[in-house]
Write an enzyme that holds these catalytic residues in place. Sequence first.
Site, PDB file in Angstrom:
ATOM      1  N   ASP A   1      39.669  30.868  48.369  1.00  0.00           N
ATOM      2  CA  ASP A   1      40.142  31.497  49.626  1.00  0.00           C
ATOM      3  C   ASP A   1      41.550  32.185  49.100  1.00  0.00           C
ATOM      4  O   ASP A   1      42.424  32.161  50.018  1.00  0.00           O
ATOM      5  CB  ASP A   1      40.463  30.470  50.605  1.00  0.00           C
ATOM      6  CG  ASP A   1      40.922  31.019  52.141  1.00  0.00           C
ATOM      7  OD1 ASP A   1      40.383  32.242  52.323  1.00  0.00           O
ATOM      8  OD2 ASP A   1      41.475  30.504  52.839  1.00  0.00           O
TER       9      ASP A   1
ATOM     10  N   PRO B   1      47.263  24.715  52.513  1.00  0.00           N
ATOM     11  CA  PRO B   1      47.571  23.679  52.672  1.00  0.00           C
ATOM     12  C   PRO B   1      46.367  22.511  52.688  1.00  0.00           C
ATOM     13  O   PRO B   1      46.497  21.410  52.590  1.00  0.00           O
ATOM     14  CB  PRO B   1      48.136  23.353  54.021  1.00  0.00           C
ATOM     15  CG  PRO B   1      47.399  24.362  54.930  1.00  0.00           C
ATOM     16  CD  PRO B   1      47.131  25.576  53.950  1.00  0.00           C
ATOM     17  N   GLY B   2      45.036  22.942  52.688  1.00  0.00           N
ATOM     18  CA  GLY B   2      43.890  21.866  52.508  1.00  0.00           C
ATOM     19  C   GLY B   2      43.030  22.143  53.283  1.00  0.00           C
ATOM     20  O   GLY B   2      41.975  21.243  53.518  1.00  0.00           O
TER      21      GLY B   2
ATOM     22  N   ASP C   1      46.526  25.180  43.395  1.00  0.00           N
ATOM     23  CA  ASP C   1      47.415  26.121  44.147  1.00  0.00           C
ATOM     24  C   ASP C   1      48.920  25.793  43.825  1.00  0.00           C
ATOM     25  O   ASP C   1      49.203  24.429  43.461  1.00  0.00           O
ATOM     26  CB  ASP C   1      47.227  26.009  45.699  1.00  0.00           C
ATOM     27  CG  ASP C   1      47.668  27.422  46.445  1.00  0.00           C
ATOM     28  OD1 ASP C   1      48.884  27.641  46.172  1.00  0.00           O
ATOM     29  OD2 ASP C   1      47.168  27.638  47.435  1.00  0.00           O
TER      30      ASP C   1
ATOM     31  N   LYS D   1      38.881  39.363  50.915  1.00  0.00           N
ATOM     32  CA  LYS D   1      39.782  39.853  51.934  1.00  0.00           C
ATOM     33  C   LYS D   1      39.467  41.484  52.080  1.00  0.00           C
ATOM     34  O   LYS D   1      39.053  42.025  51.134  1.00  0.00           O
ATOM     35  CB  LYS D   1      41.230  39.679  51.419  1.00  0.00           C
ATOM     36  CG  LYS D   1      41.561  38.471  51.290  1.00  0.00           C
ATOM     37  CD  LYS D   1      41.554  37.394  52.355  1.00  0.00           C
ATOM     38  CE  LYS D   1      41.578  35.916  52.021  1.00  0.00           C
ATOM     39  NZ  LYS D   1      41.516  34.917  53.237  1.00  0.00           N
TER      40      LYS D   1
HETATM   41  N1  SAM Z   1      42.023  27.772  52.067  1.00  0.00           N
HETATM   42  C1  SAM Z   1      43.209  27.177  52.583  1.00  0.00           C
HETATM   43  C2  SAM Z   1      43.179  26.230  53.457  1.00  0.00           C
HETATM   44  O1  SAM Z   1      42.025  26.081  54.172  1.00  0.00           O
HETATM   45  O2  SAM Z   1      44.190  25.680  54.101  1.00  0.00           O
HETATM   46  C3  SAM Z   1      44.270  28.537  52.696  1.00  0.00           C
HETATM   47  C4  SAM Z   1      44.460  29.406  51.696  1.00  0.00           C
HETATM   48  S1  SAM Z   1      45.620  30.682  51.871  1.00  0.00           S
HETATM   49  C5  SAM Z   1      44.755  31.696  52.752  1.00  0.00           C
HETATM   50  C6  SAM Z   1      45.774  31.342  50.287  1.00  0.00           C
HETATM   51  C7  SAM Z   1      46.242  30.451  49.219  1.00  0.00           C
HETATM   52  O3  SAM Z   1      45.941  31.167  48.042  1.00  0.00           O
HETATM   53  C8  SAM Z   1      47.764  30.437  49.238  1.00  0.00           C
HETATM   54  O4  SAM Z   1      47.877  28.821  49.485  1.00  0.00           O
HETATM   55  C9  SAM Z   1      48.404  30.955  48.057  1.00  0.00           C
HETATM   56  O5  SAM Z   1      49.430  30.174  47.448  1.00  0.00           O
HETATM   57  C10 SAM Z   1      46.953  30.671  47.187  1.00  0.00           C
HETATM   58  N2  SAM Z   1      46.830  31.812  45.844  1.00  0.00           N
HETATM   59  C11 SAM Z   1      47.001  33.230  45.870  1.00  0.00           C
HETATM   60  N3  SAM Z   1      46.871  33.448  44.688  1.00  0.00           N
HETATM   61  C12 SAM Z   1      46.691  32.469  43.807  1.00  0.00           C
HETATM   62  C13 SAM Z   1      46.375  32.208  42.579  1.00  0.00           C
HETATM   63  N4  SAM Z   1      46.464  33.353  41.741  1.00  0.00           N
HETATM   64  N5  SAM Z   1      46.243  30.917  41.867  1.00  0.00           N
HETATM   65  C14 SAM Z   1      46.189  29.797  42.939  1.00  0.00           C
HETATM   66  N6  SAM Z   1      46.537  30.025  44.023  1.00  0.00           N
HETATM   67  C15 SAM Z   1      46.727  31.326  44.665  1.00  0.00           C
END
Ligand code: SAM
Length: 357
Positions: free
Chosen positions: A276, A221-222, A239, A305
């Site tokens: 991330d 979410p940011g 995202d 990860k």
């Molecule tokens: N860094 C973010 C924060 O601080 O709020 C949290 C990120 S969360 C751990 C991982 C995010 O990666 C998810 O919102 C997911 O939708 C996105 N995601 C996973 N694979 C993706 C892709 N191929 N392209 C874009 N976003 C992706």
Amino acid sequence: MAGLLLYCRAGFESDVANEVQDKASQLEIFGYPQTKNNTGYVLFNCYQAEQAELLVKKLKFSDLVFARQHFACQQVIEDMLPTDRVGPILQACADFPLCGELRVEYADTTEGRELSKFCRKVSVPLRQALRKKNKLTNKENPNKPVLHVFFTSNDKAYIGYSFSNNNSPLPLGIMRLKFPHAAPSRSTLKLDEAFQTFIPKEEHDVRLQGGLHAVDLGACPGGWTYQLVDRGMFVQAVDNGAMDEALMETGQVTYCPEDGFKFTPKKNNIYWLVCDMIEQPQRVAKLMATWVAEGRCKEAMFNLKLPMKKRYESIQGALDIIEQVMQSQQAGKYCLQAKHLYHNREEVTVHLRLAAK
Ligand code: SAM
């Protein structure tokens, strides 16, 4: 005995053990690790006791992924009497160099934290006694070694020292940060800690300055975007999920609902790439290295990860991929660092950038 004592997050002892064994043997210093699950520390016993000091000097702390702190452990004291803890510790320090700071510490576990008050109490008379014996400078001196006393119970402690140019400056090796309430997720602290760990403070004004352009892959979410926006940067947040509304209202964020593996910014003005995405570490590693090698960004900060098992091998594999990409693209000299940060759980944060010419 003598060896290296290393602190880590509880549950990562075997990863520290694998790492220290591997990296010590590359330095031709041999020994064996002693670990117990969920204790938050590892003791690497050197076969040749006199090599403990050599190891703590030669093993670059910044190269260690899983350790939060390390010191050359010269003695373990057991069965200390409640009436005299200072005496045996003083004896154990008899051959130590003059130190500039004393840290009386404990493991970052539930059991360990119960010793925090006790450690504070012991440190007062111990500091005075060490000064009297000329083992500790009267005023703290950051240029001298740090004397470590690491209690695992109120009658057992590991005693040794580290060198302030090659250790963590932080108590317990932990960076405590305040959660900014306007941030949309707690993972904001991961990027804040990463910036403070990998970017020297005196370079923040340039490398983290307002006005820089950044791309955040897997932004929702940011929490990470928040850190960039808070520093005055302009962010392309990639995202398919929804971004925090307050962040969007700043006018500094462009929302890009796209696949992070295919995203290409329209302008070639990106300084920071942060990522991330929850994806296979090898895949993310390759993507990040390609961006940096091709000059699509100046610096990259990203999370890899971790699998449940063989985490050290997995990270080494991902770092090898980065090195291969950088070499095959003839990217020139670069800086690559990886750390299991305090705010990380099943992940490691990596920083990559081309070295300044
Ligand atoms: N860094 C973010 C924060 O601080 O709020 C949290 C990120 S969360 C751990 C991982 C995010 O990666 C998810 O919102 C997911 O939708 C996105 N995601 C996973 N694979 C993706 C892709 N191929 N392209 C874009 N976003 C992706």
